[in-house]
Scaffold this motif. Structure first.
Motif, mmCIF file in Angstrom:
data_model
loop_
_atom_site.group_PDB
_atom_site.id
_atom_site.type_symbol
_atom_site.label_atom_id
_atom_site.label_comp_id
_atom_site.label_asym_id
_atom_site.label_seq_id
_atom_site.Cartn_x
_atom_site.Cartn_y
_atom_site.Cartn_z
ATOM 1 N N LEU A 1 0.849 -1.176 0.000
ATOM 2 C CA LEU A 1 0.000 0.000 0.000
ATOM 3 C C LEU A 1 0.889 1.232 0.000
ATOM 4 O O LEU A 1 1.782 1.350 0.836
ATOM 5 N N CYS B 1 -4.330 6.182 -1.924
ATOM 6 C CA CYS B 1 -3.642 4.967 -1.519
ATOM 7 C C CYS B 1 -3.845 3.921 -2.601
ATOM 8 O O CYS B 1 -4.982 3.502 -2.853
ATOM 9 N N ALA C 1 -3.148 0.140 -3.884
ATOM 10 C CA ALA C 1 -2.844 -1.193 -3.387
ATOM 11 C C ALA C 1 -2.428 -2.110 -4.523
ATOM 12 O O ALA C 1 -2.952 -2.022 -5.633
ATOM 13 N N ASN D 1 -13.263 -6.901 0.722
ATOM 14 C CA ASN D 1 -12.273 -6.262 1.579
ATOM 15 C C ASN D 1 -12.789 -4.922 2.069
ATOM 16 O O ASN D 1 -13.786 -4.406 1.576
ATOM 17 N N MET E 1 -11.090 -1.053 2.965
ATOM 18 C CA MET E 1 -9.937 -0.170 2.973
ATOM 19 C C MET E 1 -10.281 1.051 3.813
ATOM 20 O O MET E 1 -11.428 1.512 3.818
ATOM 21 N N ARG F 1 -13.466 4.424 6.775
ATOM 22 C CA ARG F 1 -13.241 3.182 6.059
ATOM 23 C C ARG F 1 -14.393 2.919 5.107
ATOM 24 O O ARG F 1 -15.502 3.431 5.290
ATOM 25 N N ARG G 1 -13.513 4.969 -3.245
ATOM 26 C CA ARG G 1 -12.588 3.980 -3.786
ATOM 27 C C ARG G 1 -12.896 3.684 -5.233
ATOM 28 O O ARG G 1 -14.027 3.860 -5.705
ATOM 29 N N ASN H 1 -7.892 -0.523 -7.515
ATOM 30 C CA ASN H 1 -7.465 -0.880 -6.160
ATOM 31 C C ASN H 1 -6.906 0.332 -5.425
ATOM 32 O O ASN H 1 -5.846 0.268 -4.794
ATOM 33 N N VAL I 1 -7.913 3.783 -2.900
ATOM 34 C CA VAL I 1 -8.839 4.447 -2.003
ATOM 35 C C VAL I 1 -8.393 5.889 -1.832
ATOM 36 O O VAL I 1 -7.191 6.188 -1.844
ATOM 37 N N CYS J 1 -2.890 4.259 5.342
ATOM 38 C CA CYS J 1 -3.867 3.479 4.603
ATOM 39 C C CYS J 1 -3.851 2.040 5.107
ATOM 40 O O CYS J 1 -2.786 1.485 5.390
ATOM 41 N N GLN J 2 -5.036 1.433 5.220
ATOM 42 C CA GLN J 2 -5.150 0.058 5.676
ATOM 43 C C GLN J 2 -6.006 -0.754 4.717
ATOM 44 O O GLN J 2 -7.033 -0.275 4.235
ATOM 45 N N LEU J 3 -5.588 -1.981 4.486
ATOM 46 C CA LEU J 3 -6.373 -2.955 3.734
ATOM 47 C C LEU J 3 -6.686 -4.134 4.644
ATOM 48 O O LEU J 3 -5.777 -4.749 5.205
#
Length: 116
Positions: free
Chosen positions: A4, A22, A24, A32, A34, A50, A71, A76, A78, A95-97
């Motif tokens: 990411l 972000c 990915a 998923n 994000m 999120r 997103r 992929n 966000v 950023c988190q996935l």
């Protein structure tokens, strides 16, 4: 397997705007979530916003009405549109996935600084 990369951070005056991105890559499950988290000096990392692969969103109370998460599943990627920024928004944004609830990956972070 997952990478990411955040971008878009910077220095702005109070009341200004920034847009974080972000991107990915790697093994990304179709189902998923994000999200964006932030961490200010001396504070715990906290959820900002999120979004699920289906488009459902949630926000921290402190940013509701000011920030918008979106997103592009085909890319992929966000985004976090941040408007009416306040000095309290100053932090490193990560950023988190979340891959189908089975694994979590983090980006390296991007600094957002809001001056008064």
């Amino acid at each position: 397997q997952v990478r990411l990369v955040e971008s878009g951070g910077g220095l702005v005056q109070a009341g200004g705007s920034l847009r974080l991105s972000c991107a990915a890559s790697g093994s990304i499950f179709s189902i998923n979530t994000m999200g964006w988290y932030r961490q200010a000096p001396g504070k715990q990392r906290e959820l900002v916003a999120r979004i699920t692969s289906g488009g459902n969103t949630n926000y921290a109370d402190s940013v509701k009405g000011r920030f918008t998460i979106s997103r592009d599943n085909a890319k992929n990627t966000v985004y976090l549109q941040m408007n009416t920024l306040k000095p309290e928004d100053t932090a490193v944004y990560y950023c988190q996935l979340n891959n189908a609830g089975l694994s979590v990956n983090w980006g390296q972070g991007t600094q957002v600084t809001v001056s008064s």
